[in-house]
Design an enzyme around this catalytic site. Structure first.
Site, mmCIF file in Angstrom:
data_model
loop_
_atom_site.group_PDB
_atom_site.id
_atom_site.type_symbol
_atom_site.label_atom_id
_atom_site.label_comp_id
_atom_site.label_asym_id
_atom_site.label_seq_id
_atom_site.Cartn_x
_atom_site.Cartn_y
_atom_site.Cartn_z
ATOM 1 N N SER A 63 -9.131 -5.310 2.287
ATOM 2 C CA SER A 63 -9.205 -3.853 2.355
ATOM 3 C C SER A 63 -10.634 -3.453 2.723
ATOM 4 O O SER A 63 -11.591 -3.976 2.152
ATOM 5 C CB SER A 63 -8.838 -3.234 1.008
ATOM 6 N N GLY A 113 0.795 -1.224 0.000
ATOM 7 C CA GLY A 113 0.000 0.000 0.000
ATOM 8 C C GLY A 113 0.820 1.262 0.000
ATOM 9 O O GLY A 113 0.332 2.320 -0.393
ATOM 10 N N LEU A 114 2.069 1.182 0.440
ATOM 11 C CA LEU A 114 2.900 2.383 0.427
ATOM 12 C C LEU A 114 3.343 2.659 -1.008
ATOM 13 O O LEU A 114 3.371 3.792 -1.452
ATOM 14 C CB LEU A 114 4.098 2.215 1.354
ATOM 15 N N ASP A 115 3.659 1.582 -1.733
ATOM 16 C CA ASP A 115 4.061 1.713 -3.130
ATOM 17 C C ASP A 115 3.090 0.884 -3.968
ATOM 18 O O ASP A 115 3.382 -0.240 -4.351
ATOM 19 C CB ASP A 115 5.511 1.220 -3.279
ATOM 20 N N LYS A 116 1.941 1.466 -4.252
ATOM 21 C CA LYS A 116 0.873 0.699 -4.902
ATOM 22 C C LYS A 116 1.206 0.319 -6.328
ATOM 23 O O LYS A 116 0.752 -0.700 -6.831
ATOM 24 C CB LYS A 116 -0.433 1.498 -4.874
ATOM 25 N N ASN A 159 -5.287 -10.063 -1.738
ATOM 26 C CA ASN A 159 -5.810 -9.125 -0.742
ATOM 27 C C ASN A 159 -7.335 -9.118 -0.793
ATOM 28 O O ASN A 159 -7.923 -8.571 -1.729
ATOM 29 C CB ASN A 159 -5.248 -7.724 -1.009
ATOM 30 N N ASN A 206 -11.875 -0.640 2.053
ATOM 31 C CA ASN A 206 -12.245 0.502 1.217
ATOM 32 C C ASN A 206 -12.754 0.136 -0.166
ATOM 33 O O ASN A 206 -12.963 1.000 -1.000
ATOM 34 C CB ASN A 206 -11.055 1.452 1.094
ATOM 35 N N THR A 207 -12.906 -1.143 -0.426
ATOM 36 C CA THR A 207 -13.538 -1.603 -1.659
ATOM 37 C C THR A 207 -14.789 -2.352 -1.233
ATOM 38 O O THR A 207 -14.688 -3.341 -0.500
ATOM 39 C CB THR A 207 -12.584 -2.520 -2.466
ATOM 40 N N PHE A 237 -7.762 1.484 -3.387
ATOM 41 C CA PHE A 237 -6.953 0.855 -4.442
ATOM 42 C C PHE A 237 -6.698 1.808 -5.615
ATOM 43 O O PHE A 237 -6.908 1.445 -6.780
ATOM 44 C CB PHE A 237 -7.609 -0.426 -4.974
ATOM 45 N N THR A 270 -2.269 -8.408 9.857
ATOM 46 C CA THR A 270 -3.552 -8.090 9.289
ATOM 47 C C THR A 270 -3.490 -6.813 8.441
ATOM 48 O O THR A 270 -2.509 -6.077 8.475
ATOM 49 C CB THR A 270 -4.596 -7.798 10.400
ATOM 50 N N ASN A 271 -4.632 -6.551 7.799
ATOM 51 C CA ASN A 271 -4.867 -5.278 7.138
ATOM 52 C C ASN A 271 -5.313 -4.248 8.184
ATOM 53 O O ASN A 271 -5.200 -4.504 9.387
ATOM 54 C CB ASN A 271 -5.933 -5.478 6.047
ATOM 55 N N THR A 326 -1.608 -2.761 -3.442
ATOM 56 C CA THR A 326 -2.434 -3.645 -4.235
ATOM 57 C C THR A 326 -2.660 -3.079 -5.633
ATOM 58 O O THR A 326 -3.010 -1.904 -5.788
ATOM 59 C CB THR A 326 -3.791 -3.839 -3.531
ATOM 60 N N TYR A 345 4.278 -0.428 7.980
ATOM 61 C CA TYR A 345 3.887 0.687 7.110
ATOM 62 C C TYR A 345 3.793 1.965 7.956
ATOM 63 O O TYR A 345 4.656 2.838 7.889
ATOM 64 C CB TYR A 345 2.558 0.381 6.396
ATOM 65 N N ASN A 352 -7.057 5.536 6.427
ATOM 66 C CA ASN A 352 -7.079 5.721 4.972
ATOM 67 C C ASN A 352 -8.292 5.072 4.357
ATOM 68 O O ASN A 352 -8.770 4.048 4.817
ATOM 69 C CB ASN A 352 -5.779 5.196 4.346
ATOM 70 N N LYS A 385 -4.241 -12.285 2.460
ATOM 71 C CA LYS A 385 -4.132 -11.212 3.467
ATOM 72 C C LYS A 385 -5.497 -10.962 4.080
ATOM 73 O O LYS A 385 -6.468 -10.687 3.362
ATOM 74 C CB LYS A 385 -3.587 -9.932 2.836
HETATM 75 C C1 LIG Z 1 -2.355 4.480 3.372
HETATM 76 C C2 LIG Z 1 -2.408 2.977 3.438
HETATM 77 C C3 LIG Z 1 -2.674 2.257 2.281
HETATM 78 C C4 LIG Z 1 -2.719 0.869 2.331
HETATM 79 N N1 LIG Z 1 -2.954 0.178 1.177
HETATM 80 C C5 LIG Z 1 -2.925 -1.182 1.184
HETATM 81 C C6 LIG Z 1 -3.081 -1.912 -0.008
HETATM 82 O O1 LIG Z 1 -3.210 -1.361 -1.108
HETATM 83 N N2 LIG Z 1 -3.077 -3.268 0.076
HETATM 84 C C7 LIG Z 1 -2.905 -3.938 1.252
HETATM 85 O O2 LIG Z 1 -2.878 -5.163 1.268
HETATM 86 N N3 LIG Z 1 -2.732 -3.251 2.413
HETATM 87 C C8 LIG Z 1 -2.736 -1.908 2.394
HETATM 88 N N4 LIG Z 1 -2.554 -1.217 3.560
HETATM 89 C C9 LIG Z 1 -2.430 -1.961 4.837
HETATM 90 C C10 LIG Z 1 -0.985 -2.194 5.244
HETATM 91 O O3 LIG Z 1 -0.313 -2.995 4.313
HETATM 92 C C11 LIG Z 1 -0.929 -2.870 6.639
HETATM 93 O O4 LIG Z 1 -1.496 -4.152 6.533
HETATM 94 C C12 LIG Z 1 -1.666 -2.074 7.696
HETATM 95 O O5 LIG Z 1 -1.492 -0.687 7.508
HETATM 96 C C13 LIG Z 1 -1.210 -2.451 9.104
HETATM 97 O O6 LIG Z 1 0.152 -2.209 9.300
HETATM 98 P P1 LIG Z 1 0.727 -0.857 9.981
HETATM 99 O O7 LIG Z 1 -0.014 -0.663 11.260
HETATM 100 O O8 LIG Z 1 2.194 -1.129 10.143
HETATM 101 O O9 LIG Z 1 0.471 0.250 9.006
HETATM 102 C C14 LIG Z 1 -2.511 0.175 3.545
HETATM 103 C C15 LIG Z 1 -2.233 0.912 4.694
HETATM 104 C C16 LIG Z 1 -2.173 2.292 4.660
HETATM 105 C C17 LIG Z 1 -1.872 3.054 5.915
#
Ligand SMILES: Cc1cc2nc3c(=O)[nH]c(=O)nc-3n(C[C@H](O)[C@H](O)[C@H](O)COP(=O)(O)O)c2cc1C
Length: 368
Positions: A206, A91-94, A203, A208-209, A143, A276-277, A114, A349, A139, A248
């Site tokens: 999420s 998610g940091l580098d989508k 995944n 948000n979908t 996606f 987890t997510n 993702t 992240y 957030n 995931k």
């Molecule tokens: C801004 C943002 C975007 C994210 N986008 C995705 C994503 O596209 N796909 C995914 O599997 N997880 C995504 N995540 C979830 C992270 O990969 C991670 O599972 C979650 O943030 C928990 O870890 P953390 O507390 O270290 O951030 C996103 C998280 C953040 C904060």
């Protein structure tokens, strides 16, 4: 250098809105990397580089190095040897556009995505919020990504995987694909990312979908995993290379739901799970600014729930099943707590946003 300066820099970065900071920071590290200036933000003598060198060489010089400083211990999981136990979460580098610049921070593995079959804008701005008091983010990006073709072009252009770096490719479905047809999107992406990945992540968690998380329900999950495992096997035969596939999952599950997922993971012989997510819960951030924004909460308030999920999974899956733990790691101690809960390796992240790249080396050394 940045390790010392990060608290000061953070003050500046946090003056901009969260998504602007995100793009600015990624562009800056890419520029620094391209101009050979990555030492400014790389951590502790790049543990990835050290780990990779130990794996490939194991010379007397490294023995000498090892005597001076504790070296990261490689972990073998799913047939992959990870140079160290700390990865970048998805998610940091989508779009996979910053892989090499991010890898320099010392991660033992980098997960990008993702990604969805077709490009999509994601949700309307603003969609990313900081809760500094809680060391958290909310957030609802949705996606946002440039689609799988552009993603693959970026992955191919990066040097990290070609040089032996472990690269996870995380796939999802487009927002306008009905959830009943979600499998088509996952299969489409799997076909395209397969040969470029060290491992692939499905995944389904999420928030948000719309309806995505309903794929975690028993019947839907069973149908999805059947199709994905068949396709994975076919791709393995076709390319003469087996690429592990992980699921995931969300933190917003009760013990029964986790048991159902664990049973499906075992029945379908999935290669691993990422837990987890982000969470929908606002229990730990009540009353804070932005706490009522919709979306997934990540960072410190997620740690205990995410660790609880890992603990449940470890019991249900047994000692051998690969678990990658994510959620709420803001310190070396947090990383240890996730390992103690049963995670084999971990991802971060949100901690990176609050603590800077030093968190990576701190966690690597804590898990050594
Ligand atoms: C801004 C943002 C975007 C994210 N986008 C995705 C994503 O596209 N796909 C995914 O599997 N997880 C995504 N995540 C979830 C992270 O990969 C991670 O599972 C979650 O943030 C928990 O870890 P953390 O507390 O270290 O951030 C996103 C998280 C953040 C904060």
């Amino acid at each position: 250098m940045l390790n010392q300066m990060y608290p000061l820099m953070r003050r500046f970065l946090f003056m901009l809105d969260a998504e602007t900071t995100h793009h600015f920071t990624l562009k800056t590290i890419k520029w620094l990397h391209r101009h050979g200036l990555e030492k400014i933000y790389s951590t502790a003598s790049s543990s990835h580089a050290i780990g990779a060198r130990i794996l490939t060489e194991g010379t007397g010089r490294h023995m000498a190095l090892a005597n001076k400083k504790k070296l990261p211990s490689p972990r073998t999981l799913m047939g992959i040897t990870f140079p160290n136990a700390v990865g970048l979460a998805a998610g940091l580098d989508k779009d996979g556009a910053y892989i090499d610049a991010l890898a320099v921070m010392g991660f033992g593995f980098v997960e990008v995505g993702t990604v969805t079959p077709r490009p999509q804008r994601g949700n309307a701005l603003p969609r990313l919020f900081r809760l500094p008091q809680a060391h958290a983010l909310i957030n609802r990006m949705g996606f946002n990504n440039g689609g799988v073709e552009a993603f693959i072009a970026n992955v191919r252009a990066s040097h990290f995987a070609a040089q032996g770096g472990i690269l996870g490719l995380n796939i999802g479905k487009n927002a306008d694909t009905p959830v009943e047809r979600a499998a088509e999107d996952y299969l489409y992406c799997l076909d395209r990312v397969y040969t470029h990945a060290s491992y692939v992540v499905i995944n389904i968690s999420s928030p948000n979908t719309q309806h995505l998380r309903s794929l975690q329900n028993e019947t839907a999950l069973d149908a999805l995993l059947t199709l994905l495992r068949e396709r994975q096997q076919r791709l393995a035969d076709q390319h003469q290379r087996y690429v592990p596939m992980l699921l995931k999952i969300a933190p917003d599950l009760d013990a029964m739901q986790i048991q159902v997922i664990a049973t499906a993971l075992l029945r379908h012989k999935m290669d691993g799970v990422i837990a987890t997510n982000t969470t929908l819960s606002r229990e730990n951030v009540k009353g804070m600014q932005y706490a009522e924004e919709s979306g997934g909460l990540s960072g410190a308030p997620l740690l205990s729930t995410a660790n609880w999920v890992v603990r449940q999974l470890r019991v249900a899956l047994g000692n051998e099943f690969p678990i990658i733990g994510a959620g709420g790691i803001l310190s070396a101690q947090d990383a240890i707590s996730k390992q103690d809960a049963g995670a084999d390796i971990v991802q971060i992240y949100t901690g990176l946003i609050y603590q800077g790249p030093k968190l990576v080396s701190d966690c690597i050394h804590a898990l050594t």
